[in-house]
Design a protein around this motif. Sequence first.
Motif, short mmCIF file in Angstrom:
data_model
loop_
_atom_site.label_atom_id
_atom_site.label_comp_id
_atom_site.label_asym_id
_atom_site.label_seq_id
_atom_site.Cartn_x
_atom_site.Cartn_y
_atom_site.Cartn_z
N UNK A 90 10.28 7.34 -4.34
CA UNK A 90 10.10 6.05 -5.01
C UNK A 90 11.44 5.36 -5.21
N UNK A 91 12.45 6.11 -5.64
CA UNK A 91 13.79 5.53 -5.79
C UNK A 91 14.31 5.01 -4.45
N UNK A 130 2.18 10.54 -7.10
CA UNK A 130 2.96 11.00 -8.26
C UNK A 130 2.06 11.19 -9.47
N UNK A 131 1.17 10.22 -9.72
CA UNK A 131 0.26 10.35 -10.86
C UNK A 131 -0.74 11.47 -10.65
N UNK A 132 -1.19 11.65 -9.42
CA UNK A 132 -2.14 12.74 -9.11
C UNK A 132 -1.51 14.09 -9.41
N UNK A 162 -1.55 0.61 -14.22
CA UNK A 162 -2.98 0.53 -13.90
C UNK A 162 -3.57 1.93 -13.76
N UNK A 163 -2.85 2.83 -13.11
CA UNK A 163 -3.36 4.20 -12.96
C UNK A 163 -3.45 4.91 -14.30
N UNK A 204 0.82 -1.21 0.00
CA UNK A 204 0.00 0.00 0.00
C UNK A 204 0.86 1.27 0.00
N UNK A 205 2.01 1.22 0.65
CA UNK A 205 2.91 2.38 0.65
C UNK A 205 3.37 2.70 -0.77
N UNK A 206 3.78 1.67 -1.49
CA UNK A 206 4.24 1.89 -2.87
C UNK A 206 3.10 2.36 -3.74
N UNK A 207 1.92 1.76 -3.57
CA UNK A 207 0.77 2.22 -4.36
C UNK A 207 0.46 3.68 -4.06
N UNK A 208 0.49 4.06 -2.77
CA UNK A 208 0.22 5.45 -2.40
C UNK A 208 1.24 6.40 -3.02
N UNK A 209 2.52 6.03 -3.00
CA UNK A 209 3.56 6.87 -3.62
C UNK A 209 3.31 7.05 -5.11
#
Length: 199
Positions: free
Chosen positions: A115-116, A14-16, A164-165, A5-10
């Motif tokens: 993310x890196x 970023x996409x937002x 996916x986003x 979930x942390x990676x998905x949130x990051x």
Amino acid sequence: MSLLFTIFALVFVTQLISWIGQSVLLELVYAVHLRVFHAATAAKQRKLKSDILVLKSELLRTSAQDQFAKWAKLRRSVDKALADLEKLNGEISARKSAFALRFHSVIWVLTTGLQFAVGWWYRKAAVFYLPPGWFGPLGWWLALPFAPTGSVSVGMWQMACKRVLKVGERVVKELSAVRVAEAEAETKEKEEPAGAPAN
């Protein structure tokens, strides 16, 4: 599961930011920054603009031939106010450039840099494990670069979330375009007279 979930949130943040646009965010954040930390400068700029508008309207109402002394005095006042406004705008612009550099740096650190960092820190960790045999001999590919075979690595999970986003964004844009087209067709039908022949 918290890593998942942390990676998905990051990736989502970023996409937002990408969807909204960094320039739009910069304008919003800078407007708040200007009003909070440089309220006197913003108030001075607003006052100068309103004074210039008042002086210009009075100058336009004054005849240059009949009331030359008054017209010349107003003209000098307008010129001085415009020079003051230009100087103030230059200061605000320089301040905004410095703020924009810091803002873009912070955005980069909070999105791409983070993310890196997470990808590097958890490079050998598995985000989750796949049931055996789902991808056959290609299961090792999802574990690249360093996660255990049969698992999904942080890098692959980031790529999957981003993909996916992006697909979700495209679907939403296409659906909204279809709805807009339907709404336009409905309004066009309502505007046409009932007895008009169809083309």
